[in-house]
Structures are given as structure tokens and as C-alpha cells.
Design an enzyme around this catalytic site. Structure first.
Site, mmCIF file in Angstrom:
data_model
loop_
_atom_site.group_PDB
_atom_site.id
_atom_site.type_symbol
_atom_site.label_atom_id
_atom_site.label_comp_id
_atom_site.label_asym_id
_atom_site.label_seq_id
_atom_site.Cartn_x
_atom_site.Cartn_y
_atom_site.Cartn_z
ATOM 1 N N ASP A 63 0.819 -1.220 0.000
ATOM 2 C CA ASP A 63 -0.049 -0.374 0.231
ATOM 3 C C ASP A 63 0.481 1.006 -0.008
ATOM 4 O OD1 ASP A 63 -1.455 2.266 0.238
ATOM 5 O OD2 ASP A 63 -2.593 1.205 2.374
ATOM 6 N N TYR A 74 -8.410 15.240 -9.588
ATOM 7 C CA TYR A 74 -7.255 14.522 -10.372
ATOM 8 C C TYR A 74 -6.297 15.909 -10.968
ATOM 9 C CZ TYR A 74 -5.456 11.496 -14.054
ATOM 10 O OH TYR A 74 -4.923 10.794 -14.426
ATOM 11 N N ARG A 121 -15.089 3.747 -14.625
ATOM 12 C CA ARG A 121 -15.860 5.246 -14.962
ATOM 13 C C ARG A 121 -16.578 5.446 -15.790
ATOM 14 N NH1 ARG A 121 -10.233 7.712 -16.212
ATOM 15 N NH2 ARG A 121 -9.428 5.982 -16.361
#
Length: 250
Positions: free
Chosen positions: A59, A148, A189
Site C-alpha cells: 500500500d 485529479y 469509470r
């Protein structure tokens, strides 16, 4: 393949799917030994079919986990940073939690990886760092990509900063700025957008329509650019934003 990375060692993040996995497969085919990580270790299965690979769950938003992981990998010739997340929405859809998560994954994860490996790369005489950025943000504006785009503009700044600070010390740092690329992330998406506009076919058509070439990009096309930037062929290239977007930013 021509073994353009023969004898080199690469560390690659987000290697489980999409661009990250294709890059690892291609690096292996080109002769590199790869240390590939992903948050979901199961997605790394099968990479050993392409060459010498060492896989691990990681991670990249966990600083201590990153430190522990990097302590167990050799000094690489190549660092490929691919982890990222596409938040959908304007500033009105971005609360503090969304802002913090996007910057932690898209930007700070690269900082963690570079900061952890750069001293050793310098001691070894240099290396190539390749960051996945985006055409959206550093090059072109895109609707509903507020945070983003902010993160990818930051990745561009991070890339250039590392490049200019260490240009005389054997370190090259470049970014790849893709357009819309076929990937599991894009499929998610498309599915989400399809729920609001009348189906996934319509949603996919919208993504394709904005590409002047009339198609989506392929992960393999990004991977070959990554090979070039990772290899000695690009020895005179640093601090660049390599746009590969099917003409989207024209």
C-alpha cells in the site's frame, strides 16, 4: 523483444493491472529483473511467466509499509511509479477527504518511493525514474477532473524538480502523460458514467469521441514509451512530459 533493459533492475508500483501490469510484463520481456508491487497481491499472479520478477503486496499510501518494502529490494536502475486514482467531479464534489486521498495516492506515494530509493540510486551512480502523469492537468483541461488535474499538475512539478536537482548526478526523471487508455480503471469509470447517461455503450462512445484518432490508447503503447525512458536510449532525456494521447491535446 530486443532486450533493451538487459541486466537492469526495476521497481514498479501498481503492477497488478492496466498500465502498471503491461509495463512490468514489457520490462521483463526486455530483460529487466522487476520488483513488482500492488495493494492486491493476487493481481500480480502470472507475472513470472514473462521473466524474473519478485512480487509483494504494498500500500503506497502507508509510509511505514513503503519503508519496510524498500529495505528489502536492491538498489534499482529504474523506478516506475504508476499508482493513481481518478476522482470524478468539480470543486463542488471534492471535500477534504477526497482531496487528501487523491494527493496521498497520486502524488505523495511517488514522493515516498523516490525519497526512499534516490539516495541509493545516487550512490550507485544514477538511474531512471519514470512517473505516470496525465495529459489532463499539465497539458490540457478536462471537465469534472478538479482534484485529479491538481494532483497531476503536482506530479509534473515533482518530476521536473527531481530532474533539475539531480541532472548532473546521473539521475533522470521523466513523466508519461497518457490520454484515455484501455484499462480496468477506465472500465469502472465507464460503468459509473453509464448509470447516469443511459448505458455503458454511450459512456464509452463519449470517451472515444474525445480522442481525435477515434480510438482509445492501449497499455502496450504506454509500456513501450516507458521502456524507452527506462533504457539507456533516452540518456539525454530528463524533466520531460511525454504526451501520448492520440492527439487529444492538439
Amino acid at each position: 523483444m530486443t532486450k533493451r533493459l538487459d541486466g537492469k533492475t526495476a521497481v514498479c508500483t501498481a503492477a497488478g493491472q492496466g498500465i502498471g501490469r503491461q509495463v512490468v510484463e514489457t520490462f521483463l520481456k526486455e530483460g529487466a529483473t522487476v520488483y513488482a508491487s500492488d495493494r492486491d497481491a493476487e493481481k500480480l499472479e502470472g507475472l513470472d511467466a514473462f521473466g524474473p520478477v519478485h512480487t509483494a503486496a504494498l500500500d503506497v499510501t502507508d509510509s511505514e509499509a513503503v519503508k519496510a518494502y524498500l529495505a528489502g529490494v536492491p538498489t534499482p536502475d529504474i523506478l516506475f511509479n504508476c499508482a493513481g486514482y481518478v476522482h470524478h467531479g468539480t470543486i463542488l464534489d471534492c471535500d477534504d477527504a477526497a482531496w487528501d486521498f487523491s494527493f496521498d495516492l497520486n502524488v505523495r506515494s511517488m514522493h515516498r518511493m523516490i525519497a526512499g530509493l534516490l539516495p541509493r540510486m545516487l550512490e550507485a551512480g544514477g538511474g531512471s525514474i519514470v512517473n505516470i502523469c496525465s495529459a489532463a492537468g499539465p497539458v490540457k483541461a478536462a471537465q469534472n477532473r478538479y482534484v485529479y488535474m491538481a494532483t497531476k499538475a503536482a506530479v509534473a512539478g515533482l518530476t521536473r524538480s527531481v530532474a533539475v536537482d539531480f541532472v548532473g548526478k546521473g539521475i533522470r526523471c521523466n513523466a508519461i502523460c497518457p490520454g484515455t487508455i484501455e484499462s480496468p480503471s477506465l472500465e469502472e469509470r465507464i460503468a459509473d458514467l453509464g448509470k447516469t447517461i443511459g448505458g455503458t455503450d454511450k459512456a464509452k462512445a463519449m470517451f472515444i469521441e474525445r480522442q481525435p484518432m477515434g480510438r482509445l490508447g492501449k497499455p502496450s503503447e504506454i509500456a513501450m514509451l516507458a521502456v524507452y525512458l527506462a533504457s539507456d536510449e533516452s540518456a539525454f532525456t530528463t524533466g520531460t512530459m511525454q504526451v501520448i494521447d492520440g492527439g487529444w491535446t492538439l
